[in-house]
Design an enzyme around this catalytic site. Structure first.
Site, PDB file in Angstrom:
ATOM      1  N   THR A 202      -9.289  19.987  -1.275  1.00 49.47           N
ATOM      2  CA  THR A 202      -8.299  19.570  -2.282  1.00 49.47           C
ATOM      3  C   THR A 202      -8.145  20.663  -3.337  1.00 49.47           C
ATOM      4  OG1 THR A 202      -8.890  17.269  -1.912  1.00 49.47           O
ATOM      5  CG2 THR A 202      -7.715  17.763  -3.947  1.00 49.47           C
TER       6      THR A 202
ATOM      7  N   GLU B   8     -18.367  10.201  -6.654  1.00 53.43           N
ATOM      8  CA  GLU B   8     -17.121  10.451  -5.927  1.00 53.43           C
ATOM      9  C   GLU B   8     -16.654   9.167  -5.230  1.00 53.43           C
ATOM     10  OE1 GLU B   8     -17.293  13.354  -2.779  1.00 53.43           O
ATOM     11  OE2 GLU B   8     -15.129  13.273  -2.434  1.00 53.43           O
ATOM     12  N   ARG B   9     -17.592   8.455  -4.647  1.00 49.73           N
ATOM     13  CA  ARG B   9     -17.208   7.219  -3.938  1.00 49.73           C
ATOM     14  C   ARG B   9     -16.680   6.168  -4.897  1.00 49.73           C
ATOM     15  NH1 ARG B   9     -22.241   8.330  -0.136  1.00 49.73           N
ATOM     16  NH2 ARG B   9     -21.062   9.795   1.144  1.00 49.73           N
TER      17      ARG B   9
ATOM     18  N   GLN C  12       7.927 -19.568  -0.628  1.00 49.18           N
ATOM     19  CA  GLN C  12       6.481 -19.771  -0.733  1.00 49.18           C
ATOM     20  C   GLN C  12       5.704 -18.692   0.010  1.00 49.18           C
ATOM     21  OE1 GLN C  12       4.624 -23.137   1.322  1.00 49.18           O
ATOM     22  NE2 GLN C  12       3.610 -23.690  -0.584  1.00 49.18           N
TER      23      GLN C  12
ATOM     24  N   GLY D 150      13.091  -3.148   5.020  1.00 50.26           N
ATOM     25  CA  GLY D 150      13.594  -1.819   5.387  1.00 50.26           C
ATOM     26  C   GLY D 150      13.387  -0.786   4.288  1.00 50.26           C
TER      27      GLY D 150
END
Lengths: 383, 283
Positions: free
Chosen positions: A163, A246-247, A283, A344
């Site tokens: 990263t 980190e987790r 609902q 969509g």
């Protein structure tokens, strides 16, 4: 919609959230879609994030940080995701969160001045390099070699899925300085202008588009011994120490992403009409939304508990793994439902939930796969 | 230089659609509203911060006292927010209810605070985002017998607030005034432009960052934590010798007509004009 917070939050968390919300609305949200489509955000954003107090969170004031602990980093990241609406930008800005802790915890004062301060000021970008093309979670088996030659280590090998890798000024890199296994691993800070260091390629990913990810190559890359973090062959502990936080950070990102997907979906369902009423008039939609918010609340509760315990000094790797898997599952499921309710439009790139659906797929993989998490849980439960 | 910055808390203008009126339509109810610092006051706070700092060295060189008159017990959230941005002290005046705090009462309270604090400048929003009466600053100056410059776009001093050169943008052009302190200023949003404030301390070539859509600078966690230790004094109406007595009586509040949310598509311009005339009755 009820605004839910972590149980550990105090007054200052609320104020911090308010400031980060303003920063994200002003500096990120107007460009979120554009940066995600472009696959990168402007480098200048680091300086803005530093000025806004985001980058310095969780680092001591003596190093140019703005103080606070992990809980502050986590709520700030949540606001950046919720209001900036670009997960890629948030995680790109936050890559120092995994790259700097080994230097802060084990580095010398000189190393902290050289590497930590300029990153917190937004002048340099930091990345962490552990994973290799030949292996990810199997840290003890990593193969990038560093051989001592006078005042230098000569590094050969490669790292991947890094990263901020395409433009990091330095990479906190795990290398093998000793024999096989976890006892032969060291951490070296490798600067991007070191001869023999190159960025192999920018990787095209499913999600996290605004965050650049790279493969890095080291060919007879000569790194000064002064860049060794802590003791030689003692890097494994520093790497493992990083993993719990980190987790939890990843779990918290999942909570934030799911929360954003949920909010976007509630807003959409209230507006969108079908068969003469809004979607919330059905609902089936209301129940789906109710279940989304329930799973988010559960993931938030476990993540929050784990953070509170971690801050109290209880380092429970098993619970952190449970939190990550719980939050990951909640996030993946909520984002999937969010797309479904959008119909969509949920499949269209201009809708935030479409992007979140792709972003969510990283989390059962990155920072330790769900299977590795289960191994950790099994180990800590001592079956 | 010592600046008094009054801060009002208002219902978040971004959520104005949540505002409701009570059953007899004589007041706006505050139920369920989120409170924020009046954006116009935020501009003034930012201007005051720039007047009292050496921005190049990030050092404070003056004093800002923020004062907030808050209904009920005296909510200090927005004072804390201002302290986090750099103000030195806060004063909260718990007083009555929103309806009892019209511009004339507010001006009387502020005048009493000014007499106790003796600032060189009062720098306030030109109006509040809720009531929009835009008279409290002028009324305050009248009570104090101080000069007032409304809608300032630029404020410059080179003698720590003894004298000021102030600009205002009017329909006919830019007006430049020289004024001696103590003085009341109300500010326009242009006060946030990077070069709008000159205090004789921050180097002239210093460039403030463009705030974009922000109404004032952000505060980081370090400043938020530091603000928790800054003093906030409480002054009651008794302390200040002010009695509530409203000069304005509100007769009726009416909410704007809600939108139906339904849309109808027409095929031709003629049809549109016809519908606007006969159905919407707006032509």
């Amino acid at each position: 919609m009820k605004q839910r917070r972590y149980l550990f939050e105090q007054d200052e968390h609320a104020q911090l959230r308010a400031e980060m919300r303003k920063f994200a609305r002003n500096a990120i949200a107007p460009h979120a879609h554009e940066w995600e489509e472009a696959g990168i955000f402007p480098r200048a954003l680091y300086a803005e994030a530093a000025e806004a107090g985001m980058l310095g969170l969780g680092y001591p004031e003596a190093l140019g940080g703005s103080g606070g602990d992990f809980s502050h980093v986590l709520v700030a990241a949540e606001e950046i995701v919720l209001e900036g609406k670009s997960v890629g930008t948030c995680v790109g800005l936050g890559s120092h969160g995994i790259a700097l802790p080994p230097i802060v915890n084990f580095g010398s004062d000189a190393q902290k001045e050289r590497f930590v301060r300029p990153v917190l000021e937004g002048k340099k970008i930091a990345a962490l390099g552990i994973t290799e093309p030949g292996g990810g979670s199997d840290v003890a088996g990593l193969r990038t070699k560093a051989v001592r030659d006078g005042d230098h280590y000569v590094v050969n090998g490669s790292k991947t899925f890094i990263t901020s890798g395409t433009r990091a000024d330095f990479v906190t890199t795990a290398v093998r300085t000793g024999g096989e296994g976890h006892g032969g691993i060291s951490l070296l800070v490798i600067e991007a202008d070191t001869p023999g260091f190159s960025v192999g390629k920018k990787l095209a990913k499913t999600g996290w588009w605004a965050s650049d990810t790279a493969e890095l190559v080291f060919e007879d890359c000569r790194v000064p011994v002064a860049n060794l973090i802590g003791q030689e062959n003692a890097g494994f502990v520093a790497i493992m120490m990083n993993f719990v936080s980190e987790r939890l950070m990843l779990a918290a990102q999942c909570v934030a992403i799911a929360e954003l997907a949920y909010r976007e979906t509630v807003a959409y369902a209230r507006e969108r009409r079908a068969f003469g009423k809004t979607l919330t008039g059905f609902q089936v939609t209301r129940h789906k939304l109710a279940e989304m918010s329930t799973r988010i609340a559960a993931a938030r509760a476990l993540t929050g508990e784990c953070v509170a315990r971690s801050l109290a000094g209880e380092n429970d790797a098993g619970l952190a793994a449970m939190a990550k898997n719980t939050a990951t599952d909640a996030c993946s499921w909520v984002c999937d439902q969010a797309v479904q309710i959008h119909g969509g439009y949920g499949y269209m790139r201009e809708y935030v939930v479409e992007r979140l659906y792709r972003d969510a797929r990283l989390y059962p993989i990155g920072g330790g796969t769900r299977e590795i998490m289960n191994e950790i849980i099994a180990k800590t439960e001592s079956y | 230089m010592k600046i008094l910055v009054p801060i009002k808390r208002v219902a978040d203008p971004a959520n104005a659609n949540k505002v409701k009126v009570d059953d007899d339509a004589t007041k706006v109810t505050s139920e369920g509203l989120e409170w924020v610092m009046n954006p116009f006051d935020e501009w003034s706070l930012e201007a005051a911060l720039r007047l009292t700092e050496n921005a190049a060295e990030k050092a404070r060189v003056g004093e800002i006292v923020v004062v907030s008159i808050t209904p009920g017990e005296g909510d200090t959230d927005h004072i804390r927010e201002a302290l986090g941005k750099g103000a030195e002290r806060g004063i909260v005046v718990p007083a009555g209810t929103d309806e009892q705090l019209d511009a004339s009462v507010v001006a009387k309270i502020l005048a009493a605070v000014v007499k106790k604090e003796e600032p060189d400048v009062v720098l306030m929003g030109k109006q509040a985002a809720d009531g929009d009466s835009a008279v409290a600053g002028t009324k305050l100056a009248e009570l104090l017998e101080w000069p007032v410059v409304n809608y300032a776009t630029n404020i410059a001093t080179s003698d720590e607030g003894k004298t000021f050169e102030v600009k205002r943008e009017l329909d006919i052009g830019v007006q430049t005034l020289k004024v001696e302190g103590p003085v009341v200023f109300t500010s326009s949003d242009r006060i946030l432009r990077p070069d709008s404030i000159k205090n004789g301390v921050t180097p002239d070539d210093f460039e403030y960052a463009d705030l974009g859509d922000l109404n004032s600078r952000l505060s980081n966690l370090k400043n938020i934590m530091a603000a928790r230790k800054k003093p906030i004094d409480t002054m009651t109406l008794d302390d200040l010798g002010v009695e509530l007595g409203v000069g304005t009586e509100y007769v009726k509040f009416t909410l704007p007509q809600g939108r139906s949310g339904s849309a109808e598509f027409v095929e031709t311009v003629d049809e549109l004009v016809q519908k606007l005339q006969t159905e919407a009755k707006v032509l």
